[in-house]
Design a protein around this motif. Structure first.
Motif, PDB file in Angstrom:
ATOM      1  N   LEU A 224      -7.936   1.121  -0.515  1.00  0.00           N
ATOM      2  CA  LEU A 224      -6.403   1.412  -0.551  1.00  0.00           C
ATOM      3  C   LEU A 224      -5.597   0.140  -1.212  1.00  0.00           C
ATOM      4  O   LEU A 224      -5.851  -0.893  -0.918  1.00  0.00           O
ATOM      5  N   ASN A 225      -4.612   0.778  -2.157  1.00  0.00           N
ATOM      6  CA  ASN A 225      -3.795  -0.495  -2.834  1.00  0.00           C
ATOM      7  C   ASN A 225      -4.749  -1.288  -3.621  1.00  0.00           C
ATOM      8  O   ASN A 225      -4.157  -2.349  -3.728  1.00  0.00           O
ATOM      9  N   ALA A 226      -5.825  -0.825  -4.196  1.00  0.00           N
ATOM     10  CA  ALA A 226      -6.492  -1.602  -5.014  1.00  0.00           C
ATOM     11  C   ALA A 226      -6.342  -1.615  -6.540  1.00  0.00           C
ATOM     12  O   ALA A 226      -6.607  -2.366  -7.245  1.00  0.00           O
ATOM     13  N   GLY A 227      -5.228  -0.757  -6.723  1.00  0.00           N
ATOM     14  CA  GLY A 227      -4.640  -0.477  -8.226  1.00  0.00           C
ATOM     15  C   GLY A 227      -5.314   0.633  -8.991  1.00  0.00           C
ATOM     16  O   GLY A 227      -5.435   0.466 -10.365  1.00  0.00           O
ATOM     17  N   LYS A 228      -5.933   1.534  -8.176  1.00  0.00           N
ATOM     18  CA  LYS A 228      -6.636   2.549  -9.137  1.00  0.00           C
ATOM     19  C   LYS A 228      -5.624   3.314 -10.043  1.00  0.00           C
ATOM     20  O   LYS A 228      -6.015   3.313 -11.284  1.00  0.00           O
ATOM     21  N   GLY A 335      -7.052   6.339  -1.884  1.00  0.00           N
ATOM     22  CA  GLY A 335      -7.794   5.105  -1.220  1.00  0.00           C
ATOM     23  C   GLY A 335      -8.773   5.431   0.025  1.00  0.00           C
ATOM     24  O   GLY A 335      -8.400   6.307   0.858  1.00  0.00           O
ATOM     25  N   LEU A 336      -9.655   4.920   0.109  1.00  0.00           N
ATOM     26  CA  LEU A 336     -10.927   5.062   0.948  1.00  0.00           C
ATOM     27  C   LEU A 336     -10.406   5.003   2.125  1.00  0.00           C
ATOM     28  O   LEU A 336     -10.903   5.821   3.089  1.00  0.00           O
ATOM     29  N   ASN A 337      -9.818   4.172   2.624  1.00  0.00           N
ATOM     30  CA  ASN A 337      -9.245   4.180   4.171  1.00  0.00           C
ATOM     31  C   ASN A 337      -8.007   4.294   4.466  1.00  0.00           C
ATOM     32  O   ASN A 337      -7.286   3.855   5.191  1.00  0.00           O
ATOM     33  N   MET A 338      -7.386   5.396   3.620  1.00  0.00           N
ATOM     34  CA  MET A 338      -6.077   5.709   4.012  1.00  0.00           C
ATOM     35  C   MET A 338      -6.232   6.664   5.352  1.00  0.00           C
ATOM     36  O   MET A 338      -5.381   6.353   6.147  1.00  0.00           O
ATOM     37  N   ASP A 339      -6.939   7.468   5.215  1.00  0.00           N
ATOM     38  CA  ASP A 339      -7.517   8.180   6.761  1.00  0.00           C
ATOM     39  C   ASP A 339      -8.701   8.749   6.485  1.00  0.00           C
ATOM     40  O   ASP A 339      -9.370   8.804   5.416  1.00  0.00           O
ATOM     41  N   VAL A 360     -11.564  -2.666  -7.300  1.00  0.00           N
ATOM     42  CA  VAL A 360     -11.900  -3.503  -6.197  1.00  0.00           C
ATOM     43  C   VAL A 360     -10.710  -4.683  -6.323  1.00  0.00           C
ATOM     44  O   VAL A 360     -10.719  -4.993  -7.432  1.00  0.00           O
ATOM     45  N   SER A 361     -10.061  -4.759  -5.402  1.00  0.00           N
ATOM     46  CA  SER A 361      -8.834  -5.935  -5.408  1.00  0.00           C
ATOM     47  C   SER A 361      -9.668  -7.153  -5.508  1.00  0.00           C
ATOM     48  O   SER A 361     -10.407  -7.710  -4.722  1.00  0.00           O
ATOM     49  N   ALA A 362      -9.296  -8.034  -6.578  1.00  0.00           N
ATOM     50  CA  ALA A 362      -9.828  -9.512  -6.555  1.00  0.00           C
ATOM     51  C   ALA A 362      -9.327 -10.274  -5.211  1.00  0.00           C
ATOM     52  O   ALA A 362      -9.956 -11.253  -5.047  1.00  0.00           O
ATOM     53  N   ASN A 389      -9.684  -5.654 -10.173  1.00  0.00           N
ATOM     54  CA  ASN A 389      -8.398  -5.606 -10.687  1.00  0.00           C
ATOM     55  C   ASN A 389      -7.486  -6.993 -10.055  1.00  0.00           C
ATOM     56  O   ASN A 389      -7.959  -7.484  -9.160  1.00  0.00           O
ATOM     57  N   ARG A 390      -6.354  -7.321 -10.613  1.00  0.00           N
ATOM     58  CA  ARG A 390      -5.460  -8.298 -10.180  1.00  0.00           C
ATOM     59  C   ARG A 390      -6.280  -9.437 -10.229  1.00  0.00           C
ATOM     60  O   ARG A 390      -5.889 -10.410  -9.505  1.00  0.00           O
TER      61      ARG A 390
END
Length: 813
Positions: A224-228, A335-339, A360-362, A389-390
């Motif tokens: 979630l929120n990794a910048g996909k 995102g994988l852990n959205m629900d 994946v978020s850095a 990313n990031r």
């Protein structure tokens, strides 16, 4: 020298051109994105035309690579078909003979625990292990490079690690998945395995369709929120998908080339529970302009997927969507852990795509959800394209890079091995903003690697997942077949040993039943004959001697009638007592017979024989002998006098004897004749005539006295005669002997029948055991033959799939 070598290569390629072109009847995926009026990416020209020679050789090499790709694709398709048939056969066998699933003997580590283990050798470098999961999971490479004692073949920890696709995992309470599986009944485990087989068949058919499909689907997923969405926009070089610090994508967004939608940029929203999407059928979707995409995607409760058609104006050697080779679909996932529901949907969706791009978020690295997803994807995808990313937000970039690479090595060893092509550290925002040339260049390198991975190295992106899945699945079948073959072999040995014990015991029981039945019948007959003979002898003797010793006292002629009645009753009571004595004897003998039969039951049946309580006093309780009711003796005057011929003679002789004794004593003579002669001489004839009448009267008086005095003897004789006559008429002795014998036989029949029933049950039970053992042995022989064939077939198919060289004709070589 260099020019001569180039000329030889060109000549060789030119000579093979005709043969290659004749084999390329279809583009098999390449050229799928070329529209009318466009020039194809590959131009078949003269390989000796100066500056174009090198380009022509590259193009022909690409065609050679494509031919190898087609050959591998066809071979994989055939292998999939054979594997599907094998699985269907295994599924059918599993319904008849539930396959054995190895049992747990000690706790098994979870995939995530295994991924966190150390994977460095003594020099601290990654130490690859022999290929098992087609080198797709960290489980294959997380073991120390030291020799371990080989575990027994049926110990689960080793086998459980071998299972990939057909691994049965459940979660309930404190039990581990494997422990829970093996706590179920065999039929339940077979049912779970049947479900896994059905899933595998379905997935194999999906894989077959996937490798036959000329297009390629690229799933862009991550935490979630990794910048996909930002990464996807960077690939498109424009903001299409909504971006925010908060979670944006709540449904699947599939980005396609606008040329597939008549060059119209828009998106089609597919309703929940609606019909299957068909671009040519507007009733299957709602069309919206791209400006409304954020509104639909961010807050959505009507649609489950959107098809976004976007135009990429870049050249075909730069664009991923418009590449001139194959049709590409970019799928931006939630995102994988959205629900849990959306995470499960992402897990399921990855099975229908060709390439996984994991963002994946850095800053956060790989979360538990990310590790589980990659582990699950590794069942068929040896290579995963990873985008960190990031990366521009990280100050200690070297440390971040090192930590990320260590995690990649744990999660996907093959990806780690080709990290220079598959793992990229970028900043997607910088690409869209166009502010940093260095970061843009890094992203362009990522893009070229992704293009190469999706397009040039399609064997990796398109075929390798199918090969890896087949290798894993066939490996599971091989393991299951080997385990079942060994298990059934041991089972057959056990069954043969058991059969060698129970078969003779069964035959012995059958023979014993006949012998015991004969012995029981003999016991019954001997007992019945004994009581019948005893009854006849006892009652007959009593009846024959009933008048010898009357027990009634005679009190004189005045009580003669009472004497006769009492004598009759005494005689009847004596006879009745003899019958009662016979019944008591029968009870005693019956008790002995019951005991003998029970002893036979306990000796031959043991605990299976149920001994019932026998009450001998209940015998003859319903049909007691009623002699007074059956015998009717009427006493009359003749019963007091015995006028039988022999007894008359005996009575007359007695009277004369009395007269001959009395008169001579009076007159002093010795005999009637002498007395008469002497009397006649003494008194004369005339006087003699006068004395005859008194003499006769005296004799009559003496006879009457004798008859009266003989009443105590005459009454018993006369009554005994009457009683014997009536008893003979009703066959009294035989009737009682028969009655007592029948009662004895009836009573003995009960334990005899119980013993026969016990033998019958025991023999039926043993016979059923023998038949079931024989049947199971036959089924086991069929099963071991089947699993032996399955083992050979799985090995052969796995070997054939393993020989497919998907890397040997890469365009990059």
């Amino acid at each position: 020298m260099a020019s001569q070598h180039a000329h030889r290569v060109a000549t060789t390629v030119d000579a093979a051109a005709t043969r290659i072109a004749s084999d390329l009847h279809s583009d098999s995926g390449y050229g799928g994105s070329i529209i009318d009026g466009e020039q194809p990416a590959v131009i078949l020209g003269n390989v000796n035309n100066g500056p174009q020679s090198e380009e022509s050789r590259r193009q022909w090499a690409s065609h050679v690579h494509q031919m190898a790709y087609n050959q591998n694709r066809v071979a994989l398709g055939r292998s999939i078909n054979r594997t599907v048939e094998t699985l269907k056969g295994f599924q059918k066998m599993n319904s008849k003979w539930p396959a054995h699933y190895p049992a747990v003997q000690r706790p098994e580590s979870t995939p995530l625990q295994r991924t966190q283990s150390t994977v460095q050798d003594s020099q601290g470098d990654f130490n690859p292990q022999p290929l098992r999961r087609a080198a797709t999971t960290a489980e294959d490479h997380t073991k120390p490079a030291v020799s371990q004692p080989e575990e027994p073949r049926l110990v689960t920890p080793k086998i459980a690690e071998d299972f990939n696709v057909l691994k049965l995992d459940l979660k309930l309470g404190s039990l581990s998945p494997s422990e829970l599986v093996h706590s179920l009944e065999k039929s339940s485990v077979a049912s779970l395995l049947d479900g896994k087989i059905s899933q595998s068949i379905k997935h194999l058919l999906s894989l077959r369709d996937r490798i036959e499909d000329t297009s390629s689907k690229v799933l862009i997923t991550g935490d979630l929120n990794a910048g996909k969405s930002t990464f996807c926009n960077a690939l498109l070089r424009k903001k299409v998908l909504p971006e925010d610090q908060q979670p944006c994508t709540s449904i699947f967004c599939e980005v396609l080339d606008a040329r597939e939608n008549s060059n119209i940029e828009e998106f089609h929203a597919i309703p929940l529970d609606g019909p299957a999407y068909n671009r040519n059928d507007e009733t299957t979707y709602d069309a919206y302009p791209l400006e409304k995409l954020e509104e639909i995607v961010v807050e959505n409760d009507r649609y489950h997927q959107v098809k976004v058609y976007v135009e990429d104006v870049r050249s075909i050697d730069q664009s991923l969507l418009r590449n001139g080779v194959v049709d590409i679909a970019l799928i931006d996932a939630p995102g994988l852990n959205m629900d849990s529901i959306k995470t499960t949907a992402v897990f399921a969706r990855q099975e229908e795509i060709d390439v996984v791009v994991f963002v994946v978020s850095a800053e956060n690295h790989f979360t538990l959800s990310a590790k589980e997803f990659i582990w699950n994807a590794a069942n068929e995808k040896a290579y995963i394209f990873i985008v960190v990313n990031r990366f521009d937000n990280i100050r200690d970039k070297a440390r971040c890079r090192r930590m990320i690479m260590e995690q990649v090595a744990h999660l996907s060893p093959q990806t780690h091995a080709d990290a220079h092509e598959l793992v990229h550290f970028v900043s997607s925002n910088a690409v869209i903003e166009g502010t940093d040339a260095v970061k843009i260049k890094e992203f362009e390198e990522l893009e070229q690697s992704l293009r190469s991975f999706v397009l040039d190295k399609r064997a990796r992106s398109k075929l390798a997942p199918a090969k890896t899945y087949l290798m894993n699945l066939l490996g599971d079948l091989e393991t299951l077949a080997d385990v079942n073959k060994n298990t059934i072999s041991a089972e057959i040995d056990r069954l043969k040993e058991a059969y060698n014990k129970i078969a003779p015991a069964f035959e012995k029981a059958v023979k014993a039943r006949t012998q015991v039945s004969d012995e029981v019948e003999r016991t019954i007959e001997e007992t019945v004959n004994n009581v019948c003979k005893f009854t006849r002898r006892t009652v007959s003797e009593v009846i024959s001697r009933i008048d010898e010793s009357p027990s009634v006292a005679y009190e004189g002629i005045l009580s003669a009638f009472a004497y006769a009645e009492a004598t009759k009753n005494a005689m009847l009571s004596t006879i009745q007592n003899s019958v009662t004595k016979s019944e008591e004897h029968a009870r005693k003998k019956t008790t002995q017979g019951v005991s003998s039969i029970s002893a036979l039951g306990l000796m031959h049946l043991g605990d299976e024989y149920v001994e019932k309580t026998f009450r001998a006093d209940f015998m003859f309780s319903r049909k007691r002998h009623q002699l007074n009711r059956d015998i009717q003796i009427n006493i009359d005057a003749f019963d007091f006098f015995d006028f039988d011929r022999q007894e008359k003679i005996a009575g007359a002789g007695t009277a004369l004897t009395v007269a001959s004794v009395a008169v001579p004593q009076i007159v002093g003579i010795q005999s009637w004749f002498d007395g008469v002669w002497k009397a006649t001489n003494l008194i004369g004839v005339r006087n003699t005539r006068k004395l005859i009448i008194p003499a006769i009267a005296l004799a009559a008086a003496a006879g009457a006295y004798f008859v009266i005095s003989d009443i105590p003897n005459a009454v018993p004789r006369k009554l005994a005669k009457k009683i014997r006559q009536q008893l003979a008429e009703i066959d009294y002795v035989h009737v009682n002997a028969d009655r007592i014998g029948k009662e004895t036989r009836k009573v003995l029949k009960f334990p005899a029948e119980d013993l026969r029933s016990g033998f019958q049950r025991s023999i039926e039970k043993q016979g059923q055991t023998v038949e079931e053992t024989k049947k199971t042995m036959k089924e086991s022989e069929v099963a071991i033959k089947y699993f032996g064939n399955l083992l050979r077939e799985a090995k052969a198919q796995r070997g054939a799939v393993g020989t497919l060289d998907l890397e040997g004709h890469s365009c990059s070589e």
